[in-house]
Design a protein around this motif. Structure first.
Motif, PDB file in Angstrom:
ATOM      1  N   TYR A  22      26.567 -17.587  10.969  1.00  0.00           N
ATOM      2  CA  TYR A  22      26.141 -17.167  12.303  1.00  0.00           C
ATOM      3  C   TYR A  22      26.830 -18.026  13.371  1.00  0.00           C
ATOM      4  CZ  TYR A  22      23.321 -17.290  16.513  1.00  0.00           C
ATOM      5  OH  TYR A  22      22.934 -17.293  17.825  1.00  0.00           O
ATOM      6  N   SER A  23      26.851 -19.348  13.130  1.00  0.00           N
ATOM      7  CA  SER A  23      27.460 -20.249  14.124  1.00  0.00           C
ATOM      8  C   SER A  23      28.921 -19.876  14.338  1.00  0.00           C
ATOM      9  CB  SER A  23      27.375 -21.703  13.661  1.00  0.00           C
ATOM     10  OG  SER A  23      26.063 -22.020  13.329  1.00  0.00           O
ATOM     11  N   ILE A  24      29.611 -19.574  13.230  1.00  0.00           N
ATOM     12  CA  ILE A  24      31.030 -19.218  13.350  1.00  0.00           C
ATOM     13  C   ILE A  24      31.170 -17.862  14.062  1.00  0.00           C
ATOM     14  CG2 ILE A  24      33.146 -18.695  12.043  1.00  0.00           C
ATOM     15  CD1 ILE A  24      31.993 -20.633   9.861  1.00  0.00           C
ATOM     16  N   GLY A  25      30.321 -16.886  13.651  1.00  0.00           N
ATOM     17  CA  GLY A  25      30.376 -15.546  14.235  1.00  0.00           C
ATOM     18  C   GLY A  25      30.122 -15.572  15.734  1.00  0.00           C
ATOM     19  N   LEU A  26      29.129 -16.358  16.130  1.00  0.00           N
ATOM     20  CA  LEU A  26      28.766 -16.407  17.546  1.00  0.00           C
ATOM     21  C   LEU A  26      29.906 -16.984  18.391  1.00  0.00           C
ATOM     22  CD1 LEU A  26      26.212 -15.811  19.378  1.00  0.00           C
ATOM     23  CD2 LEU A  26      25.941 -18.275  19.402  1.00  0.00           C
ATOM     24  N   VAL A  27      30.532 -18.019  17.858  1.00  0.00           N
ATOM     25  CA  VAL A  27      31.652 -18.635  18.582  1.00  0.00           C
ATOM     26  C   VAL A  27      32.765 -17.604  18.771  1.00  0.00           C
ATOM     27  CG1 VAL A  27      33.459 -20.381  18.393  1.00  0.00           C
ATOM     28  CG2 VAL A  27      31.134 -20.948  17.693  1.00  0.00           C
ATOM     29  N   GLU A  30      33.211 -26.051  19.048  1.00  0.00           N
ATOM     30  CA  GLU A  30      31.801 -25.691  18.802  1.00  0.00           C
ATOM     31  C   GLU A  30      31.356 -26.111  17.403  1.00  0.00           C
ATOM     32  OE1 GLU A  30      29.456 -22.565  19.793  1.00  0.00           O
ATOM     33  OE2 GLU A  30      30.522 -21.918  21.578  1.00  0.00           O
ATOM     34  N   ILE A  31      32.233 -25.921  16.420  1.00  0.00           N
ATOM     35  CA  ILE A  31      31.837 -26.200  15.037  1.00  0.00           C
ATOM     36  C   ILE A  31      31.995 -27.679  14.691  1.00  0.00           C
ATOM     37  CG2 ILE A  31      32.419 -25.698  12.616  1.00  0.00           C
ATOM     38  CD1 ILE A  31      33.040 -22.782  13.805  1.00  0.00           C
ATOM     39  N   PHE A  32      33.198 -28.222  14.911  1.00  0.00           N
ATOM     40  CA  PHE A  32      33.407 -29.628  14.532  1.00  0.00           C
ATOM     41  C   PHE A  32      32.658 -30.576  15.474  1.00  0.00           C
ATOM     42  CE2 PHE A  32      36.985 -27.435  12.510  1.00  0.00           C
ATOM     43  CZ  PHE A  32      36.687 -27.778  11.200  1.00  0.00           C
ATOM     44  N   ILE A  60      28.668  -9.985  15.119  1.00  0.00           N
ATOM     45  CA  ILE A  60      27.388 -10.694  15.206  1.00  0.00           C
ATOM     46  C   ILE A  60      26.413 -10.143  14.161  1.00  0.00           C
ATOM     47  CG2 ILE A  60      25.969  -9.483  16.980  1.00  0.00           C
ATOM     48  CD1 ILE A  60      26.727 -13.137  17.155  1.00  0.00           C
ATOM     49  N   LEU A  61      26.409  -8.831  13.949  1.00  0.00           N
ATOM     50  CA  LEU A  61      25.513  -8.278  12.929  1.00  0.00           C
ATOM     51  C   LEU A  61      25.973  -8.698  11.532  1.00  0.00           C
ATOM     52  CD1 LEU A  61      24.735  -4.680  14.264  1.00  0.00           C
ATOM     53  CD2 LEU A  61      23.322  -6.724  14.392  1.00  0.00           C
ATOM     54  N   GLY A  62      27.275  -8.748  11.335  1.00  0.00           N
ATOM     55  CA  GLY A  62      27.809  -9.213  10.050  1.00  0.00           C
ATOM     56  C   GLY A  62      27.373 -10.640   9.766  1.00  0.00           C
ATOM     57  N   SER A  63      27.344 -11.462  10.807  1.00  0.00           N
ATOM     58  CA  SER A  63      26.983 -12.863  10.584  1.00  0.00           C
ATOM     59  C   SER A  63      25.474 -13.042  10.417  1.00  0.00           C
ATOM     60  CB  SER A  63      27.502 -13.738  11.726  1.00  0.00           C
ATOM     61  OG  SER A  63      26.820 -13.441  12.903  1.00  0.00           O
ATOM     62  N   LEU A  64      24.676 -12.040  10.849  1.00  0.00           N
ATOM     63  CA  LEU A  64      23.220 -12.151  10.677  1.00  0.00           C
ATOM     64  C   LEU A  64      22.757 -11.592   9.323  1.00  0.00           C
ATOM     65  CD1 LEU A  64      22.014 -10.967  14.219  1.00  0.00           C
ATOM     66  CD2 LEU A  64      21.959 -13.288  13.342  1.00  0.00           C
ATOM     67  N   ALA A  65      23.646 -10.827   8.676  1.00  0.00           N
ATOM     68  CA  ALA A  65      23.225 -10.070   7.489  1.00  0.00           C
ATOM     69  C   ALA A  65      22.952 -10.872   6.205  1.00  0.00           C
ATOM     70  CB  ALA A  65      24.269  -8.988   7.192  1.00  0.00           C
ATOM     71  N   PRO A  66      23.646 -11.986   5.929  1.00  0.00           N
ATOM     72  CA  PRO A  66      23.489 -12.576   4.591  1.00  0.00           C
ATOM     73  C   PRO A  66      22.119 -13.184   4.266  1.00  0.00           C
ATOM     74  CG  PRO A  66      25.477 -13.408   5.659  1.00  0.00           C
ATOM     75  CD  PRO A  66      24.695 -12.673   6.685  1.00  0.00           C
TER      76      PRO A  66
END
Lengths: 160, 391
Positions: free
Chosen positions: B159-164, B186-188, B114-120
């Motif tokens: 983030y959406s992918i990380g959270l899923v 969730e994504i498609f 989750i932190l990785g997906s928030l970082a960019p």
């Protein structure tokens, strides 16, 4: 009342390659501040307004500024007015900058056969000053603005 | 506290602290967080019922929608292949490096993801302010501006992918089929929902004559509706709103541009309330135990940005100054990262992960706010793009 009854057919237009210097000369000579930008075949590709000239004072290229302004987390660090006086511009800008760089490409147009009421509605909805009138192929036939519509209505009512 | 007094207090406090922080060159996002901190943890005021969830959903629905509006086909074409390559590589590498660094310290895979997906996500305001101050001109400046303009969008997708993925890990579903189907849905599902609503909206707005007021009301209603429906059917809420915006800008540009301007005009008070709500959630008692994660996150994010931009620069065959200095110029963090952290907190509240994320992101944002202007300044000067008077 239709658009073709109130529109003006004599329109000053510019090309995409018209330079900043030429644009300023046209604005100096004529009393209006919105110029349709047309291709060789008369198709409308944009509108350049006097306010669009302010884009050259933005410190970064217009497409980058547009990208930033669409980012909801971006806030202007300085008021726009300060750019006009602070940003350095080389003298060559007068010929290097052309209408294509400055024009607004999201042009709202109307057909000759549409009603004047529809034209007024578009002018008000999109907060426009001038509405280009085009044919089926998007070629410019004239322009219509609030003054033209008002004049048409007042004439019809016998007031003018 | 009475809800009206509460809202007025946050707005006024946010405004006053914002003015003060501007003077020392810090972003107003920090001021709004501080307003929440003062009202919540310091004075112990509790937010009225439903305030938090209502303000989060409304703000992020509108932010997602507005970010989506930047994806016009013309725009992407103009932006160029080079920037797309750098952006993609930078976002992926930053995520992976932060993920690795945080995992090395915590051994907590969901937290690391989750932190990785928030970082960019990079803060546009702080970065561009430095460019303006230095009157920076050149390719590094142009590429950096394009990337800060777009990586919020890329951040939202990651983030959406990380959270899923995290939800799946924490939910403990074992079967491979369900672990693939769930994220795919969730994504498609979000893409289909946002796309469907966007296509419907563009069709209707082409047929019906609308005034500015109508466009304003409809665009807010549709963005919030999209969020609500996404929540109901269990697809990524923010991604659905982003796809809605992207669909509308490509199918009915006039309405989309107009609605962007209208919504933008009301965002400041909404942001104040939103970030203040986040500030109220910050828990300093956790800080003592999380400082190693704070350090690793900051180190990982800095290393990830520098390596990611470097690799992106090499792959896109950019000039050496972009490869070398772009990452250092893009360290600023704010806004969308903190917003997404708040959303993650709500979405992961049942999994015992929520509280730490928000405290961590608020702390690291404050740190990057202080460090990053120096990095941007260094990069611009080394690249030779600062004007002579500032050197």
């Amino acid at each position: 009342m239709l658009v073709k009854d109130v529109m003006r057919r004599q329109v000053i237009t510019v090309k995409e390659s018209t330079t900043l210097k030429e644009l300023m000369r046209i604005f100096q000579k004529y009393p209006f501040h919105h110029l349709p930008v047309v291709k060789e075949d008369g198709t409308v590709v944009g509108i350049v307004a006097l306010e669009d000239i302010l884009k050259i004072f933005e410190p970064f290229p217009p497409y980058l500024m547009e990208m930033l302004r669409r980012n909801p987390f971006y806030t202007e660090t300085e008021p726009e007015e300060t750019n006009l006086f602070k940003v350095d511009l080389p003298p060559e800008m007068g010929v290097l900058c052309v209408a294509e760089d400055l024009m607004n490409m999201n042009v709202v147009t109307i057909k000759e056969d549409a009603t004047a009421m529809e034209a007024l509605s578009r002018i008000r909805s999109y907060n426009l000053k001038t509405l280009p009138v085009v044919d089926e192929d998007g070629r410019l036939q004239g322009i219509v603005n609030l003054f033209d519509i008002l004049m048409g209505v007042l004439k019809e009512k016998g007031i003018f | 506290m009475n809800i009206y007094v509460f809202v007025a207090l946050i707005l006024l406090l946010g405004f006053i602290i914002g003015r003060l922080l501007r003077r020392i060159g810090l972003t107003e996002v920090l001021a709004y967080l501080t307003a929440g901190l003062i009202i919540g943890p310091v004075f112990g005021v509790k937010a009225p019922e439903h305030f938090e969830s209502l303000i989060t959903a409304t703000t992020l629905a509108l932010v997602g929608y507005m970010v989506g509006l930047s994806f016009s086909f013309d725009f992407l074409k103009k932006m160029g292949r080079k920037i797309l390559i750098i952006l993609t590589v930078e976002v992926l590498i930053t995520s992976f490096v932060v993920w690795g660094f945080v995992y090395a310290v915590t051994k907590n895979l969901p937290l690391a993801i989750i932190l990785g997906s928030l970082a960019p996500a990079t803060a546009p305001a702080g970065t561009v302010a430095v460019f303006r101050d230095l009157r920076a001109r050149g390719t590094l400046t142009n590429v950096a501006i394009a990337i800060v303009g777009l990586d919020d969008a890329a951040g939202i997708i990651i983030y959406s992918i990380g959270l899923v993925w995290v939800k799946m890990l924490l939910g403990g579903k074992a079967s491979i089929l369900s672990s693939l189907l769930h994220p795919a849905w969730e994504i498609f599902g979000a893409i289909a929902l946002g796309g469907g609503i966007g296509a419907g909206l563009s069709y209707i707005t082409r047929k019906v004559r609308l005034s500015s007021d109508h466009i304003f009301v409809i665009s807010i209603a549709i963005a919030v509706l999209c969020w609500g429906l996404a929540e109901m059917i269990g697809v990524s809420t923010i991604l659905a709103c982003m796809v809605l915006g992207a669909m509308l800008i490509n199918l009915n540009g006039h309405i989309a541009n107009h609605s962007n301007k209208l919504i933008d005009s009301i965002m400041t008070p909404i942001f104040i309330l939103f970030f203040a709500a986040i500030g109220m959630e910050i828990n300093f008692s956790q800080f003592v135990s999380i400082w190693p994660v704070v350090l690793m996150y900051c180190a990982g994010r800095s290393v990830g940005k520098i390596i990611g931009c470097g690799m992106g620069g090499v792959l896109s065959k950019s000039e050496p100054k972009i490869t070398r200095y772009l990452g250092i110029a893009l360290l600023n963090q704010a806004g969308v990262a903190v917003g997404l952290a708040f959303l993650a907190t709500q979405q992961l509240s049942g999994y015992g992960l929520g509280g730490i994320i928000i405290t961590l992101m608020a702390t690291t944002t404050a740190l990057f706010q202080i460090i990053s202007p120096l990095g941007t300044q260094y990069a611009v000067k080394r690249a030779g793009e600062a004007s002579a008077s500032n050197l």
